[in-house]
Write an enzyme that holds these catalytic residues in place. Sequence first.
Site, PDB file in Angstrom:
ATOM      1  N   GLU A 146       3.445  61.940  14.803  1.00  0.00           N
ATOM      2  CA  GLU A 146       4.891  62.195  14.857  1.00  0.00           C
ATOM      3  C   GLU A 146       5.440  61.860  16.230  1.00  0.00           C
ATOM      4  O   GLU A 146       6.501  61.228  16.367  1.00  0.00           O
ATOM      5  CB  GLU A 146       5.189  63.672  14.545  1.00  0.00           C
ATOM      6  CG  GLU A 146       4.754  64.125  13.161  1.00  0.00           C
ATOM      7  CD  GLU A 146       3.337  64.652  13.117  1.00  0.00           C
ATOM      8  OE1 GLU A 146       2.468  64.122  13.858  1.00  0.00           O
ATOM      9  OE2 GLU A 146       3.070  65.575  12.350  1.00  0.00           O
ATOM     10  N   CYS A 189       2.532  69.793  13.083  1.00  0.00           N
ATOM     11  CA  CYS A 189       2.162  71.021  13.803  1.00  0.00           C
ATOM     12  C   CYS A 189       3.368  71.544  14.590  1.00  0.00           C
ATOM     13  O   CYS A 189       4.430  70.912  14.610  1.00  0.00           O
ATOM     14  CB  CYS A 189       1.002  70.731  14.753  1.00  0.00           C
ATOM     15  SG  CYS A 189       1.526  69.727  16.151  1.00  0.00           S
TER      16      CYS A 189
HETATM   17  O1  LIG Z   1       1.028  67.184  13.094  1.00  0.00           O
HETATM   18  C1  LIG Z   1      -0.038  66.624  13.324  1.00  0.00           C
HETATM   19  C2  LIG Z   1      -1.250  67.301  13.365  1.00  0.00           C
HETATM   20  C3  LIG Z   1      -2.365  66.638  13.693  1.00  0.00           C
HETATM   21  N1  LIG Z   1      -2.345  65.340  13.990  1.00  0.00           N
HETATM   22  C4  LIG Z   1      -3.569  64.639  14.367  1.00  0.00           C
HETATM   23  C5  LIG Z   1      -4.291  65.195  15.508  1.00  0.00           C
HETATM   24  C6  LIG Z   1      -5.698  64.863  15.202  1.00  0.00           C
HETATM   25  O2  LIG Z   1      -5.986  63.542  15.645  1.00  0.00           O
HETATM   26  C7  LIG Z   1      -5.748  64.923  13.704  1.00  0.00           C
HETATM   27  C8  LIG Z   1      -6.204  66.231  13.180  1.00  0.00           C
HETATM   28  O3  LIG Z   1      -7.575  66.238  13.287  1.00  0.00           O
HETATM   29  P1  LIG Z   1      -8.470  67.248  12.440  1.00  0.00           P
HETATM   30  O4  LIG Z   1      -9.872  66.778  12.675  1.00  0.00           O
HETATM   31  O5  LIG Z   1      -8.031  67.127  11.027  1.00  0.00           O
HETATM   32  O6  LIG Z   1      -8.224  68.603  13.012  1.00  0.00           O
HETATM   33  O7  LIG Z   1      -4.432  64.729  13.273  1.00  0.00           O
HETATM   34  C9  LIG Z   1      -1.188  64.639  13.935  1.00  0.00           C
HETATM   35  O8  LIG Z   1      -1.157  63.419  14.182  1.00  0.00           O
HETATM   36  N2  LIG Z   1      -0.055  65.300  13.603  1.00  0.00           N
END
Ligand SMILES: O=c1ccn([C@H]2C[C@H](O)[C@@H](COP(=O)(O)O)O2)c(=O)[nH]1
Length: 506
Positions: A414, A438
């Site tokens: 994002e 997030c």
């Molecule tokens: O809103 C979001 C949340 C997470 N991400 C990215 C950050 C990380 O590279 C992965 C998440 O890794 P996991 O191994 O699944 O915890 O996704 C994002 O781009 N945007």
Amino acid sequence: MEAAQQPPSTSEPSTSGQQSPEQPPADPLPSDGPDDRPEDVRLREFFKAFEIGQKVWAMNKGKWYHAKVLQRGQGNHPENAAAIIPTYMIHYSGWPDKWDEWIMADSLAAMSAENDAEVARQNARFNESHAKKDTKKPGTKLAKNGNEKAVRKEPRQLLATTVRISPKNIVMEEKDGARRRVPAARFSPSLHSQEGFLSYSKSKRSDKVLLSIPEPAATEGAELNGGSNRVGKTSAAPRPPGQVEFPSGNRKRARSTAADDGSASKKNGNRLRTAADARNSTDKQIFQKSNGNAPAISRRPPAGSAQGSISRKETAGFEESNRLQLGRGEMTGVKKRDNYISWEEYFMAVSFLSAQRSKDPSSQVGACIVSEEQKIVGIGYNGMPNGCSDDELPWARNAASLLDTKYPYVCHAEMNAIMNKNSASVKDCTMYVALFPCNECAKLCIQSGIKEIVYISDKYREKDEFIASRRLFNMAGVKLRQFIPRERQVVLDFTAIDPLLFGASG
Ligand SMILES: O=c1ccn([C@H]2C[C@H](O)[C@@H](COP(=O)(O)O)O2)c(=O)[nH]1
């Protein structure tokens, strides 16, 4: 003209009891008296399921109309925000798509012999009560000086069946070389579509009546978004497996994960219409798609593609009118391609394609920001910051120290999409993103003016960062919508453009 202001008008109950074969038996319609049914029965109303393309009855301002389900979504229960209920974008058959709207299942009823009969009964009662109102004596209203003065109450127009004859409704027609005046009101909407009738009524007076020829049946409900969201039969063509993959849509999960969905939130000003609204409200806003939670894009073909200018004489018979309804495709035998992807699939696929650039071994996330004009203004995927080697930084999820995981370093999709924007601002844009954002990304989205998030997965919804982000989005009035793809995969086949390029075997 009133026609344009009115919600869909008369559509008589079908006697066909149309119902798609896979549908369970239709729940009987509630009677139109006070709703004293038990709570669980009323709740079931909200959770009724309808299929895309299904022909249904839809209630609008107290009356049932023929409609078709175009899209499915989710929204908050109007009285219980924690309950996520299915919502439906519907198109009123024979009515311009500007009346398309998101409504709740309690405003819809499946077609069945039983429901058709109940609809007929309720509509008859509706007509009766409105006919009574319409013949009321002139009413009174306060004059500027505060005195009551008599006012003439205009009879209400029931547009699909009657048109008042006034000088405006008189048109000229040529017959045997002579011109004569004919009342436009004699034009029978029953011979043509209501839509054709309306365009007829709206057209300027002239020697020739401009009649907007209704779309051929084959395209009915087939296009959205200027040829985007395909629904109905033509959308069923399955795609072979390929590289770009969407997780499968799951209604159950959709309900449980979309508790954040602000699309129905009153605070948002984007309420969905419920049956109660439909019965009581005169607030036109809530009937319009432009105030709903989906982009208001024309379902009409480009000007001229399925329209024609013909004299009234030519429309005399049904067969002739049917012949004229043929689009150019039918005339040449070459029809436009119909298994193209919708705008929504397109934008989500772009975000998934972008995610293919991610080096993250566990979650590849892509984001695609789209303006109100449906233009892509930013794309991004999760990766390490510029100039920071993704060979040297860690990609682990777990380690003894946070510093040895990817989390403190990786830029989220994002953030990258916003930073990569190719327009001055992303205000009022929609973000299509694989993963629910997030809290940090939520802050960025909110601060940059993004007004809607369309996501596929909400797999981290139990985590604090995601609970917080939902909270922020809801407080800021950002709409949240889970995208449930009709198909799991969109295929990119580099050989499609020239199968011979890579050898005859493809
Ligand atoms: O809103 C979001 C949340 C997470 N991400 C990215 C950050 C990380 O590279 C992965 C998440 O890794 P996991 O191994 O699944 O915890 O996704 C994002 O781009 N945007």
